[in-house]
Design an enzyme around this catalytic site. Structure first.
Site, PDB file in Angstrom:
ATOM      1  CB  ILE A  32      -0.941   0.002   1.219  1.00  0.00           C
ATOM      2  CG1 ILE A  32      -1.959  -1.142   1.103  1.00  0.00           C
ATOM      3  CG2 ILE A  32      -1.662   1.340   1.360  1.00  0.00           C
ATOM      4  CD1 ILE A  32      -2.777  -1.360   2.362  1.00  0.00           C
ATOM      5  NE  ARG A  69      10.508  -2.892   9.783  1.00  0.00           N
ATOM      6  CZ  ARG A  69       9.987  -3.998  10.278  1.00  0.00           C
ATOM      7  NH1 ARG A  69      10.448  -4.482  11.424  1.00  0.00           N
ATOM      8  NH2 ARG A  69       9.010  -4.619   9.650  1.00  0.00           N
ATOM      9  CG  ASP A 113      12.312  -0.053  13.396  1.00  0.00           C
ATOM     10  OD1 ASP A 113      11.070   0.041  13.466  1.00  0.00           O
ATOM     11  OD2 ASP A 113      12.957  -0.967  13.951  1.00  0.00           O
ATOM     12  CB  VAL A 114       7.668   3.715  12.536  1.00  0.00           C
ATOM     13  CG1 VAL A 114       7.779   4.340  11.157  1.00  0.00           C
ATOM     14  CG2 VAL A 114       6.963   2.366  12.484  1.00  0.00           C
ATOM     15  CG  ASN A 143       1.289   1.778   4.350  1.00  0.00           C
ATOM     16  OD1 ASN A 143       0.186   1.251   4.333  1.00  0.00           O
ATOM     17  ND2 ASN A 143       2.384   1.154   3.923  1.00  0.00           N
ATOM     18  CE1 TYR A 146      -2.635  -5.123  11.740  1.00  0.00           C
ATOM     19  CE2 TYR A 146      -4.883  -5.921  11.506  1.00  0.00           C
ATOM     20  CZ  TYR A 146      -3.802  -5.207  11.016  1.00  0.00           C
ATOM     21  OH  TYR A 146      -3.905  -4.584   9.785  1.00  0.00           O
ATOM     22  CE  LYS A 172      -2.981  -1.510  11.384  1.00  0.00           C
ATOM     23  NZ  LYS A 172      -2.246  -0.488  10.613  1.00  0.00           N
TER      24      LYS A 172
END
Length: 259
Positions: free
Chosen positions: A17, A37, A62-63, A89, A154, A158
């Site tokens: 995406i 990354r 790397d977030v 994203n 997960y 989100k």
């Protein structure tokens, strides 16, 4: 009114995406910094965009690391002049029952899916507010809207991202900045490939049967393409979308609408 010439930062931009969103924005004349990354992947996407005539740069980040997110935001501002558009994203998924989900994995999901986006928003929002224009699009998931078996960590991360989207949107509503989210179902990306592999490993199914099981949860019985999600991302960045704020665009073929 056009967004041509604006500057965008796309995280998780090396594939799927994120790469599709970078391409769609570039098609509209937006200058793009792609970050992820994997240095090789973002360099490849940036090179592709440059070959197509777009100003594009790659940044490795790397977030999950706050110092790297801060450095990414600084680098993007230096290259673009200003970050007008942020597409959050970058994300990861995992599968495990809540009773067996390791704290380490829970933390990883939250750190990448929610905290990483939060830090990137903090890095670019002040400039957007000062300039009186900005677009932030957070790539969430239908898992931000409902729970399901084996995705507790997960889904929780989100849900957090969606709550952050709505709260930030309320804060910036009079500033010329908008904050929205897209919530796709199963997309034809490496993340879905991993989901299929996990089903195969857990159940012993053939990969084709595992894919059929996934598609059975979607009314259209197909995977969504990254380009479809990218189209919604780009629309939310348009001048014409300036009245859309704090909203969620759901791309799931009607699954949640049928609830």
């Amino acid at each position: 009114m056009t967004i041509a010439g604006r500057g965008a930062l796309v995280t998780g931009g090396g594939r799927g995406i994120g790469a599709a969103a970078a391409r769609r924005l570039a098609d509209r004349g937006v200058r793009v910094v792609v970050a992820a990354r994997s240095t090789d992947q973002v360099e490849s996407v940036a090179a592709e965009l440059r070959e197509a005539g777009t100003d594009a740069w790659a940044v490795t980040c790397d977030v999950a690391e706050p110092t790297e997110v801060a450095a990414m935001c600084r680098a993007a501002a230096e290259r673009l002049g200003a970050v007008d558009i942020l597409v959050n994203n970058a994300g990861v998924a995992t599968s495990a029952p809540v009773a067996k989900l390791a704290l380490e994995e829970w933390t990883r999901l939250w750190t990448i899916n929610a905290t990483g986006a939060f830090l990137a928003m903090q890095g670019v929002l002040p400039g957007m507010i000062e300039r009186g224009w900005g677009r932030i699009v957070n790539v969430a998931s239908v898992a931000a809207l409902r729970g399901a078996r084996y995705i507790g960590g997960y889904a929780a991360s989100k849900h957090a991202l969606l709550g952050l989207t709505r709260s930030a949107a309320a804060e910036v509503a009079t500033s010329g900045v908008t904050v929205n989210a897209v919530c796709p179902g199963y997309v034809d990306t490496p993340m879905t490939d991993t989901t299929i592999a996990n089903i195969v490993k857990r159940t012993g199914m053939e990969a084709s049967a595992a894919l059929d099981a996934v598609l059975a949860t979607t009314p259209q019985r197909r995977l969504i393409s990254p380009e479809e999600v990218a189209a919604s991302v780009a629309f939310l960045c348009d001048e014409e979308a300036r009245s859309i704020n704090g909203q969620t665009v759901v791309l799931d073929g009607g699954a949640t609408g049928a609830l």
